[in-house]
Design an enzyme around this catalytic site. Structure first.
Site, short mmCIF file in Angstrom:
data_model
loop_
_atom_site.label_atom_id
_atom_site.label_comp_id
_atom_site.label_asym_id
_atom_site.label_seq_id
_atom_site.Cartn_x
_atom_site.Cartn_y
_atom_site.Cartn_z
N LYS A 1 -104.13 6.15 -18.25
CA LYS A 1 -104.29 4.72 -17.94
C LYS A 1 -104.80 4.60 -16.50
O LYS A 1 -104.35 5.35 -15.62
CB LYS A 1 -102.93 4.02 -18.10
CG LYS A 1 -102.98 2.49 -17.92
CD LYS A 1 -101.61 1.86 -18.18
CE LYS A 1 -101.65 0.34 -18.06
NZ LYS A 1 -100.32 -0.29 -18.30
N SER B 1 -100.10 -4.38 -21.58
CA SER B 1 -101.27 -4.12 -20.77
C SER B 1 -101.95 -2.78 -21.08
O SER B 1 -103.11 -2.60 -20.72
CB SER B 1 -100.89 -4.17 -19.29
OG SER B 1 -100.08 -3.06 -18.94
N SER C 1 -95.50 -3.26 -21.98
CA SER C 1 -96.90 -2.83 -21.91
C SER C 1 -97.22 -1.48 -22.54
O SER C 1 -98.39 -1.14 -22.68
CB SER C 1 -97.36 -2.80 -20.45
OG SER C 1 -97.63 -4.09 -20.00
#
Lengths: 488, 96
Positions: free
Chosen positions: A75, A150, A174
């Site tokens: 990420k 997210s 998330s």
């Protein structure tokens, strides 16, 4: 099977393919999928092939562990030395990290090969991956729908089989919510279990790093390598890390599973409730005992979170001032103008909304009414969980109230968007480990079930998830149009 | 709960954010609805409860000894700086 991390590692060990071949395949898939999915902000082909060549040498010498040579994605919230690290924000669109996050260093040391950095909501603030400066990520199950957020890029990338593993972070859901919406497995460990050094901060009393994979077994292998004490993170807990893979197959006989009453009320789509309830039959068949438990303060999770998280975000994001790194506005007329315009132009609308909410609740005269009150309610919610874990070993409920929704459907009203995390926020407020895994489909879209454990109960969560995945194959379903396996 | 444009401007100033006029009214609306949602907390009976200071019971923030542990990385870090000169970060003139 040549689709999971464990399967690919076995293939590498047996020399059915090399890490360089596997990495070339992952890079080709990444490039080919970008137009349709936009899961990645950077593709790091050159360093990936170099790392793969090193992994092949290690494997040829009979060295390396269960992760060596397998491609993966980070990420873009994790700092990667010498590689663009944007947090999906214009503010960091020019930021080349000067050092590696501890998670990055650990997975690299384990021999994993980073092929790219995943798109996400800007500064991890969002539940649909629509706040990214780099554009939305599309859900591989239906390109007109969001992947959740997210960690939307991480979840969509694993679902589309670009790599068997992507790192992710979870402040209010998330990891789990996008895992549910994309039909993959995601675990948020206990607060402090995985180092946050080099992970760009959002809300420091809630943030935790974890991983998104296809199977619970893969999550166990990765978490064993990622977790552990780090003197560079003052929230890191100094406790030994078990071998999570070693207990995956333990029997579930006598396991007490609590169905959270408050998770099955108004707002839960019936098409989600059905598959989630069916999980109970599988767990019962495996010997678990199921009973209902109530966490009466849990419905206050969302309002509590939207005081605590913005308050901490407003303070964490104060560091972005256009002076030492990050975006700077053109022709500032004085220092205040430099701060205000750099921040106004560098941050997107949702990030600014949260900074302002946080600034307001922390401002003079409001602190007691908002922040202090929220931290007291947080103590109430935590006490509910503690009471529940006196009676049961694990808690179970849906991960998200609905399946993946359409891109643009919820962007006009922030409250509607915030309610996506109604079932996931509680675990963050109480610092608990929680996992989401696929448990069925509704209208062709994946449904996720959530398991929540007591502090440091990751091994039991992964064990229960693994045993469930031995009985079912929801987690192995891949979206049409994407290759189901990885092997070249 | 509604916030006035003046309140939004004051919050934005505290947060060091420049807002356009149309943003002021938009944020007045959305911050108002967020504060309405947050107001549910007022109903919660928190009695004499201590505010939660750490997600893990009994844990406190660990401190380290105040000693330098790594070398001087100024040049490396300043590669990301918008404007530097002779090892210094440049900003608009503050003192006339």
């Amino acid at each position: 099977m040549d689709v999971t991390l464990a399967g690919l590692a076995a293939g590498l060990k047996a020399r059915r393919f090399s890490s360089v071949e596997l990495t070339r395949e992952a890079l080709a898939r990444a490039e080919a999928s970008q137009g349709a999915l936009n899961t990645l902000i950077s593709i790091t082909a050159e360093s990936a092939l170099a790392a793969a060549a090193v992994a092949d040498q290690r494997l040829a010498r009979g060295e390396g562990g269960p992760l060596t040579g397998v491609p993966m994605i980070h990420k873009d919230i994790f700092c990667t030395a010498g590689v663009l690290t944007t947090c999906a924000s214009r503010m960091l669109s020019n930021f080349v990290a000067p050092y590696d996050a501890t998670v990055v260093a650990k997975l690299r040391a384990a021999g994993m090969v980073m092929v790219g950095k995943a798109n996400m909501d800007e500064f991890a603030m969002g539940s649909s991956n629509e706040t990214s400066y780099y554009g939305p990520v599309m859900n591989p199950w239906d390109l007109a729908r969001v992947p959740g957020g997210s960690s939307g890029g991480s979840a969509a990338a694993v679902a589309a089989r670009l790599a068997p593993l992507a790192t992710a972070t979870d402040t209010g859901g998330s990891i789990r919510q996008p895992a549910a919406l994309c039909g993959v497995t995601g675990i948020k460990p206990t607060y402090g279990r995985v180092s946050r050094y080099g992970m760009i901060a959002f809300a420091s009393s809630l943030d935790q790093a974890g991983v998104i994979t296809i199977t619970a077994e893969d999550a166990a292998l990765a978490l064993t390598a990622m977790a552990g004490f780090d003197p560079k993170d003052s929230t890191s807990v100094d406790a030994p890390v078990p071998d999570y893979a070693a207990t995956l197959a333990a029997p579930l006989a006598g396991l007490k599973v609590g169905i959270v009453k408050e998770f099955f009320g108004e707002g839960l789509a019936s098409e989600v409730e059905g598959p989630v309830r069916e999980v109970l039959a599988v767990l019962t068949k495996l010997g678990a005992q199921v009973r209902e438990v109530s966490l009466p303060s849990l419905p206050l999770s969302v309002p509590t979170y939207y005081v605590v998280a913005p308050a901490e975000c407003s303070s964490n994001l104060a560091r972005f001032d256009g002076v030492r790194y990050g975006y700077r506005c053109k022709d500032p007329k004085d220092l205040i103008d430099l701060y205000k315009r750099s921040r106004a132009e560098g941050f997107g609308a949702e990030v600014k909304r949260r900074i302002m909410t946080g600034t307001y609740v922390l401002s003079a005269g409001y602190y007691d009414a908002y922040y202090l009150k929220a931290q007291k309610v947080r103590a109430l919610i935590t006490a509910d969980f503690r009471r529940a874990f006196g009676e049961v070993d694990l808690l179970l409920g849906p991960t998200s109230p609905t399946v993946a929704f359409g891109i643009g459907d919820k962007t006009s009203d922030p409250i509607t968007m915030y309610l996506n995390d109604i079932y996931t926020i509680g675990a963050n407020l109480a610092g608990l480990p929680a996992l989401s895994m696929p448990c069925g489909f509704a209208g062709g879209l994946p449904v996720g079930v959530q398991l929540i454990g007591p502090h440091f109960g990751e091994a039991r969560l992964l064990n229960a998830a693994h045993r469930y995945q031995q009985e079912t194959d929801w987690h192995l379903k891949a979206p049409a149009g994407f290759k189901a396996g990885f092997a070249p | 709960m509604s916030l006035t444009p003046k309140q939004i401007e004051s919050i934005a100033h505290l947060a060091r954010l420049e807002l356009k006029p149309e943003e002021i009214s938009a944020y007045a609306g959305s911050l108002g609805s967020i504060l309405d949602m947050i107001s549910q907390l007022e109903k919660a009976d928190t009695g004499n409860l201590e505010p939660m200071a750490h997600p893990l019971e009994g844990q406190v923030q660990r401190l380290r000894a105040d000693q330098a542990t790594s070398g001087n990385e100024r040049d490396l870090y300043q590669r990301n700086a918008p404007q530097v000169e002779a090892g210094l970060y440049l900003v608009p003139r503050v003192i006339e």
